[in-house]
Design an enzyme around this catalytic site. Sequence first.
Site, PDB file in Angstrom:
ATOM      1  CB  SER A 138     -15.295   4.676 -11.782  1.00 40.90           C
ATOM      2  OG  SER A 138     -14.477   4.711 -12.793  1.00 40.90           O
TER       3      SER A 138
ATOM      4  CE1 TYR B 104     -11.804   2.264 -11.804  1.00 38.72           C
ATOM      5  CE2 TYR B 104     -11.036   1.455  -9.782  1.00 38.72           C
ATOM      6  CZ  TYR B 104     -11.680   2.447 -10.534  1.00 38.72           C
ATOM      7  OH  TYR B 104     -12.082   3.540 -10.049  1.00 38.72           O
TER       8      TYR B 104
HETATM    9  P1  NAP Z   1      -6.815   5.328  -3.067  1.00 42.60           P
HETATM   10  O1  NAP Z   1      -5.992   6.559  -3.048  1.00 42.60           O
HETATM   11  O2  NAP Z   1      -6.537   4.076  -3.873  1.00 42.60           O
HETATM   12  O3  NAP Z   1      -7.494   4.911  -1.786  1.00 42.60           O
HETATM   13  C1  NAP Z   1      -8.132   3.783  -1.758  1.00 42.60           C
HETATM   14  C2  NAP Z   1      -8.263   3.387  -0.215  1.00 42.60           C
HETATM   15  O4  NAP Z   1      -8.896   2.265   0.025  1.00 42.60           O
HETATM   16  C3  NAP Z   1      -6.784   3.218   0.580  1.00 42.60           C
HETATM   17  O5  NAP Z   1      -6.583   3.699   1.647  1.00 42.60           O
HETATM   18  C4  NAP Z   1      -6.931   1.616   0.278  1.00 42.60           C
HETATM   19  O6  NAP Z   1      -5.846   1.122   1.117  1.00 42.60           O
HETATM   20  C5  NAP Z   1      -8.128   1.497   0.618  1.00 42.60           C
HETATM   21  N1  NAP Z   1      -8.451   0.013   0.728  1.00 42.60           N
HETATM   22  C6  NAP Z   1      -7.930  -0.633  -0.538  1.00 42.60           C
HETATM   23  N2  NAP Z   1      -8.542  -2.101  -0.318  1.00 42.60           N
HETATM   24  C7  NAP Z   1      -9.065  -2.160   0.911  1.00 42.60           C
HETATM   25  C8  NAP Z   1      -9.662  -3.064   1.789  1.00 42.60           C
HETATM   26  N3  NAP Z   1      -9.680  -4.472   1.190  1.00 42.60           N
HETATM   27  N4  NAP Z   1     -10.193  -2.892   2.859  1.00 42.60           N
HETATM   28  C9  NAP Z   1     -10.107  -1.535   3.472  1.00 42.60           C
HETATM   29  N5  NAP Z   1      -9.605  -0.635   2.769  1.00 42.60           N
HETATM   30  C10 NAP Z   1      -8.918  -0.835   1.613  1.00 42.60           C
HETATM   31  O7  NAP Z   1      -8.290   5.468  -4.117  1.00 42.60           O
HETATM   32  P2  NAP Z   1      -8.886   7.115  -4.257  1.00 42.60           P
HETATM   33  O8  NAP Z   1      -8.350   7.510  -5.640  1.00 42.60           O
HETATM   34  O9  NAP Z   1      -8.969   7.671  -3.350  1.00 42.60           O
HETATM   35  O10 NAP Z   1     -10.421   6.500  -4.710  1.00 42.60           O
HETATM   36  C11 NAP Z   1     -11.182   6.132  -3.860  1.00 42.60           C
HETATM   37  C12 NAP Z   1     -12.345   5.420  -4.312  1.00 42.60           C
HETATM   38  O11 NAP Z   1     -12.926   6.342  -5.346  1.00 42.60           O
HETATM   39  C13 NAP Z   1     -12.262   4.094  -5.106  1.00 42.60           C
HETATM   40  O12 NAP Z   1     -13.239   3.266  -5.013  1.00 42.60           O
HETATM   41  C14 NAP Z   1     -11.797   4.500  -6.412  1.00 42.60           C
HETATM   42  O13 NAP Z   1     -12.128   3.331  -7.353  1.00 42.60           O
HETATM   43  C15 NAP Z   1     -12.808   5.442  -6.757  1.00 42.60           C
HETATM   44  N6  NAP Z   1     -12.574   6.631  -7.931  1.00 42.60           N
HETATM   45  C16 NAP Z   1     -11.317   6.973  -7.866  1.00 42.60           C
HETATM   46  C17 NAP Z   1     -11.080   7.788  -9.119  1.00 42.60           C
HETATM   47  C18 NAP Z   1      -9.693   8.685  -8.951  1.00 42.60           C
HETATM   48  O14 NAP Z   1      -9.580   9.225 -10.123  1.00 42.60           O
HETATM   49  N7  NAP Z   1      -8.968   8.709  -8.102  1.00 42.60           N
HETATM   50  C19 NAP Z   1     -12.194   8.279  -9.981  1.00 42.60           C
HETATM   51  C20 NAP Z   1     -13.137   7.757  -9.812  1.00 42.60           C
HETATM   52  C21 NAP Z   1     -13.371   6.664  -8.764  1.00 42.60           C
HETATM   53  P3  NAP Z   1      -4.306   0.863   0.780  1.00 42.60           P
HETATM   54  O15 NAP Z   1      -3.631   2.154   0.830  1.00 42.60           O
HETATM   55  O16 NAP Z   1      -3.825  -0.515   1.485  1.00 42.60           O
HETATM   56  O17 NAP Z   1      -4.497   0.154  -0.779  1.00 42.60           O
HETATM   57  C1  GCO Z   2      -7.973   4.440 -14.895  1.00 45.02           C
HETATM   58  C2  GCO Z   2      -8.113   5.566 -13.945  1.00 45.02           C
HETATM   59  C3  GCO Z   2      -9.646   5.620 -13.714  1.00 45.02           C
HETATM   60  C4  GCO Z   2      -9.942   6.412 -12.358  1.00 45.02           C
HETATM   61  C5  GCO Z   2     -11.585   6.476 -12.215  1.00 45.02           C
HETATM   62  C6  GCO Z   2     -11.800   7.377 -13.392  1.00 45.02           C
HETATM   63  O1  GCO Z   2      -6.618   3.869 -14.911  1.00 45.02           O
HETATM   64  O2  GCO Z   2      -8.564   4.633 -16.033  1.00 45.02           O
HETATM   65  O3  GCO Z   2      -7.611   4.793 -12.496  1.00 45.02           O
HETATM   66  O4  GCO Z   2     -10.217   4.317 -13.715  1.00 45.02           O
HETATM   67  O5  GCO Z   2      -9.348   5.737 -11.332  1.00 45.02           O
HETATM   68  O6  GCO Z   2     -12.061   5.247 -11.928  1.00 45.02           O
HETATM   69  O7  GCO Z   2     -13.364   7.691 -13.059  1.00 45.02           O
END
Ligand code: NAP
Ligand code: GCO
Length: 264
Positions: A145, A158
């Site tokens: 992230s 986080y």
């Molecule tokens: P998301 O929309 O919140 O999806 C996360 C998924 O993980 C959901 O299906 C969630 O299920 C599942 N999950 C949560 N806890 C779990 C557990 N204990 N066991 C199994 N599954 C579980 O997240 P996303 O935005 O797609 O992000 C995916 C990954 O990328 C995460 O690690 C996030 O930190 C990272 N990331 C996201 C962003 C961004 O901007 N979106 C940026 C950088 C990194 P539930 O629906 O039950 O929660």
């Molecule tokens: C926040 C956001 C970010 C993104 C992502 C950025 O609240 O700052 O959720 O943390 O999820 O991780 O890379």
Amino acid sequence: MDNMFSLKGKIALVTGASYGIGFAIAQAYYEAGASIVFNDINQDLVDKGLAAYGEAGVDVRGYVCDVTDEDAVNAMVGAIERDVGVIDILVNNAGIIRRVPMTEMSAAEFRKVVDVDLNAPFIVAKAVLPSMIKKGAGKIINLCSMMSELGRETVSAYAAAKGGLKMLTRNIASEYGQYNIQCNGIGPGYIATPQTAPLRERQADGSRHPFDQFLIGKTPMARWGTTDDLKGPAVFLASAASDFVNGHVLYVDGGILAYIGKQP
Ligand code: NAP
Ligand code: GCO
């Protein structure tokens, strides 16, 4: 060159992939030729994921598994190895975030975020490594992230977890590179998914969310990322094209980490 990016004959597990980034990565891997398995935390989410993959023409197997539960993870990996075969590519995608000022966050809430975002990638990687070692090859990709590098208000748990995940990535790379296993991270910028929806909500007066406006000013490409933006980098890190890339976090952020921000 096409073969270098092909995932034909590979089995990929993407955790927490019923929707969002994990879903997009699984879709990309399928289109690159891989067999896809995914998990989510309950049957309802797995069923919704199966339906969505079906609509997208992606043939997958889904498993119910809470990635923080080591026994459940070991059982799932064993089932996958029996049902499909040895996992060649693991994407530790499952994650949560809690946006709470540290002084208002309970220790239990802090632990929960670290449990899902850091302890679980350890648990799942530990479960798949033995078969990768026996096979003499493997790819582990951790979803890091911006918060693996930067802090911001309300995301202490986080950021601590994602900073730790960067170092876990480097440590797996260090410990298992000798077995031809590459472990790298993907560091998405701000991607439009359910996880970031609260940061993009329209205000009562119809104006953009303050964070939305702030983020655009911090991104040289002046837009939020989409899950499609992550597909190519994810295929690269899962393919032979990255066989000598190890311990690296590939930031896919439109330039956020390189940029001081637009002058107001
Ligand atoms: P998301 O929309 O919140 O999806 C996360 C998924 O993980 C959901 O299906 C969630 O299920 C599942 N999950 C949560 N806890 C779990 C557990 N204990 N066991 C199994 N599954 C579980 O997240 P996303 O935005 O797609 O992000 C995916 C990954 O990328 C995460 O690690 C996030 O930190 C990272 N990331 C996201 C962003 C961004 O901007 N979106 C940026 C950088 C990194 P539930 O629906 O039950 O929660
Ligand atoms: C926040 C956001 C970010 C993104 C992502 C950025 O609240 O700052 O959720 O943390 O999820 O991780 O890379």
